[in-house]
Every structure is written in C-alpha cells, then in structure tokens.
Scaffold this motif. Structure first.
Motif, PDB file in Angstrom:
ATOM      1  N   ARG A  23       0.649  -1.290   0.076  1.00 19.45           N
ATOM      2  CA  ARG A  23      -0.088   0.003   0.060  1.00 19.45           C
ATOM      3  C   ARG A  23       0.763   1.127   0.248  1.00 19.45           C
TER       4      ARG A  23
ATOM      5  N   PHE B  57      -3.543   6.853   9.033  1.00 18.75           N
ATOM      6  CA  PHE B  57      -2.853   8.160   8.754  1.00 18.75           C
ATOM      7  C   PHE B  57      -4.033   8.784   7.912  1.00 18.75           C
ATOM      8  N   VAL B  58      -4.288   9.812   8.223  1.00 15.96           N
ATOM      9  CA  VAL B  58      -5.201  10.824   7.978  1.00 15.96           C
ATOM     10  C   VAL B  58      -4.783  12.079   7.176  1.00 15.96           C
ATOM     11  N   SER B  59      -5.062  12.343   5.836  1.00 16.22           N
ATOM     12  CA  SER B  59      -4.820  13.317   4.837  1.00 16.22           C
ATOM     13  C   SER B  59      -5.020  14.532   5.785  1.00 16.22           C
TER      14      SER B  59
ATOM     15  N   VAL C 102       0.853   4.526   1.490  1.00 18.03           N
ATOM     16  CA  VAL C 102       0.257   4.797   2.961  1.00 18.03           C
ATOM     17  C   VAL C 102       0.027   6.544   3.037  1.00 18.03           C
ATOM     18  N   LYS C 103       1.251   6.958   2.473  1.00 15.63           N
ATOM     19  CA  LYS C 103       1.071   8.587   2.801  1.00 15.63           C
ATOM     20  C   LYS C 103       2.103   9.354   1.958  1.00 15.63           C
TER      21      LYS C 103
ATOM     22  N   TRP D 262      -8.091   8.623   4.308  1.00 17.98           N
ATOM     23  CA  TRP D 262      -7.015   7.893   5.346  1.00 17.98           C
ATOM     24  C   TRP D 262      -6.986   6.686   4.899  1.00 17.98           C
ATOM     25  N   VAL D 263      -5.817   6.193   5.147  1.00 21.72           N
ATOM     26  CA  VAL D 263      -5.152   4.825   4.987  1.00 21.72           C
ATOM     27  C   VAL D 263      -5.045   4.191   6.414  1.00 21.72           C
TER      28      VAL D 263
ATOM     29  N   ARG E 201      -3.571   4.295  -3.755  1.00 18.50           N
ATOM     30  CA  ARG E 201      -4.425   5.438  -3.257  1.00 18.50           C
ATOM     31  C   ARG E 201      -3.918   5.772  -1.799  1.00 18.50           C
ATOM     32  N   HIS E 202      -3.509   7.077  -1.585  1.00 18.80           N
ATOM     33  CA  HIS E 202      -2.952   7.177  -0.377  1.00 18.80           C
ATOM     34  C   HIS E 202      -3.334   8.361   0.464  1.00 18.80           C
ATOM     35  N   ALA E 203      -3.090   8.544   1.863  1.00 19.45           N
ATOM     36  CA  ALA E 203      -3.334   9.812   2.483  1.00 19.45           C
ATOM     37  C   ALA E 203      -2.214  10.774   2.176  1.00 19.45           C
ATOM     38  N   ARG E 204      -2.496  12.024   2.350  1.00 18.90           N
ATOM     39  CA  ARG E 204      -1.534  12.996   2.033  1.00 18.90           C
ATOM     40  C   ARG E 204      -1.742  14.480   2.453  1.00 18.90           C
ATOM     41  N   PHE E 205      -0.743  15.088   2.491  1.00 18.82           N
ATOM     42  CA  PHE E 205      -0.912  16.726   2.735  1.00 18.82           C
ATOM     43  C   PHE E 205      -0.205  17.281   1.556  1.00 18.82           C
TER      44      PHE E 205
END
Lengths: 155, 152
Positions: free
Chosen positions: A92, B34-36, A94-95, B26-27, A129-133
């Motif tokens: 995955r 982990f939250v965007s 993740v981020k 989130w993942v 498909r991931h979390a991100r900022f």
C-alpha cells in the motif's frame, strides 16, 4: 545498485531515474516493521535538478505537476532500491507529504501534488491511493519547486 | 464512550469530506490510521480563509485549527467504522499555518487542534506534533493539519 526496471513499469513505459544519494548525514530510506519511510525527494533526473523556482511565479502549475511526477518517480526509485527491485512487495502507498515552493497568493497546491498522486495510482492501482498533505513552502532545498516524502506498507 | 463525551462537551463533528483526486482521506496500515491533511471545511463550506498575522488573528487561527482537528476526528471515526472507542492514541499531528513571514506563534495556533483532541480523548489525545508556517495553503485556508492515530 538495485534494478530500476520492473515489468509493471515497463508495461506503462515508465523509466525510473537512478536513486539519489542523500546530501548529508541521513539515509534515503529506512524500514521500520512493515513501513518503508522514504526521505524527501525532488524533481531530479540522474543527478540534474529539473525544476526550480516558485510555482505560480517563475514556474507554471503545468510545469510543477510534471515536476511532482518526476519527484514521484524518484520516490519509486528509492522504493525499488529498498526492496531489491521488487515493486510487488509494496502492499500500500500509505502517505505522501507534498511541499510546493510558492508565494503568498498561491492556492493550487493540491493540483501540483496530484502529479505524484496520479503516478502512484497509475503504477499500483487501488493500493496506490494514499493519505497525503499538500502545503506551501517559501523555499525548498536546492530551490526545487517540489519536495515529497513517502511512507509505504511493504510485505 | 467517546460519542457520549462529544455530546457532553457539546462538540458536533462535521461530515467527513471525500477528497476530489487520486488520494484518500485516510489509510489504515497495521494499527495506524494516517489521516490526510484536513482543512477548514465545515459541511462543505470553507471557514477562516486568509493569513494569520494579517487577515486572521491568533484566536481566528486557533478556531481554524480546531475545525481541522474536528475534521480529523470525523475521518478517524469513518476509518473506525463509526466507533471512536477504537482510538488507542493520537500519535502525531502535523500543523501548517498560513502566515505572514514575520509570524512566530505557530504553536499557539496549533494548540486549537491539540486542545480539542485532549478535550475529546483525554490522555489518549496527547500527541507528538510539529507546527510550522507556510507562505500559502490549499484554497487559501488559514490552517491545515494532518494526523496519525493508533487504533485497536
């Protein structure tokens, strides 16, 4: 050095740059349990920085999206190095942490970082498909327009 | 238990917003969520646009950070299938403050997010964090916060 090709990439016609060595007393990646942490990467192609300057000023959003994609390719190059060339060990994405060098009036950070996000989904499909900022930075190392770090879950 | 505490505190959560691109809110990997990066959306409406130190006061910034944190809690709730009692710990917050170049009170602004997490989760809400300034943020919002949670 680990291979920089993989059938998944060949099918997509994606060529990875060589993994960049870090610029100081840190390492390009570490593995902690099932998580692979990749250090912040930039839009570098085989040693040459390809995109510098502030997005929305000297650099267009379109150019910055391409720089984010190239930065994503550098992330994948480090992942390949960490996993001895076996991208199938990625469980995955993740981020992603995306920094865009820009001025005070810029608001399209997400659009820029989509260049890397789209690449992850292109290569890994749903597990890409991931979390991100996505955030702005007044300056980035070596004046690159984009810097992105990543966390990957691995088998 | 946490739902009851939210009720007692009179805290309403916003709807968990879905991102409009190739990433997800989130993942879950192992026992970590982990939250965007969450911004100042309140049920589809953007609040607290502008720069702290110019358009927004420190108090406005704190209120913006609080909204970001409530959006984070809404995303964690969605990640936990609606059960916030699954939260073991808030591990980490990353706070970005859209600020003028001479602004230095980023930690004070980020406290708006940190405080609501401790209000809601008690000791489990105490987290590691960073708080930095950004010259600008997505859609012109005043604050953006991302997070990592440990869940059961």
């Amino acid at each position: 050095m680990a291979s920089t090709t993989h059938p998944r990439l060949e099918t997509l016609g994606i060529v990875l740059p060589d993994p960049m060595p870090p610029a100081a007393n840190y390492v390009p990646w570490t593995i902690a349990g099932s998580l692979l942490h990749v250090a912040g990467q930039g839009p570098v192609e085989n040693g040459a920085i390809k995109c510098t300057g502030r997005v929305g000023a000297e650099v267009s959003v379109k150019t910055a999206i391409a720089a984010a994609r190239l930065t994503g390719l550098n992330l994948l190059s480090q992942v390949m190095d960490a996993l001895d060339g076996d991208l199938d060990r990625v469980a995955r994405v993740v981020k992603l942490g995306g920094f865009v060098q820009c001025g005070p009036d810029f608001t399209d950070h997400p659009k820029v970082i989509n260049g890397a996000s789209d690449l992850m989904v292109e290569v890994f499909g749903e597990v890409g498909r991931h979390a991100r900022f996505a955030a702005g930075a007044p300056a980035l190392p070596f004046a690159t327009s984009v810097e992105i770090d990543g966390i990957f879950e691995i088998y | 238990m946490i739902d009851k505490r939210l009720l007692e505190l009179g805290i309403e959560l916003p709807e968990a917003a879905a991102p409009a691109a190739n990433y997800v809110p989130w993942v879950i990997t192992g026992n970590l969520v982990f939250v965007s990066g969450q911004i100042t959306f309140w049920n589809g409406e953007l609040k607290y646009l502008g720069k702290v130190g110019a358009d927004l006061s420190v108090e406005d910034g704190q209120a913006a950070a609080r909204i970001c944190a409530l959006n984070i809690i809404a995303q964690v709730k969605s990640a936990c299938g609606g059960d916030l009692d699954k939260v073991v710990h808030c591990v980490k917050l990353g706070a970005f403050v859209n600020a003028t170049p001479d602004f230095t009170d980023m930690p004070k602004v980020a406290n708006g997010a940190s405080d609501v997490l401790v209000e809601v989760f008690g000791d489990k809400g105490k987290h590691a964090r960073f708080a930095v300034a950004a010259p600008s943020l997505p859609l012109g919002v005043g604050v953006e916060v991302d997070a990592v949670f440990e869940i059961a």
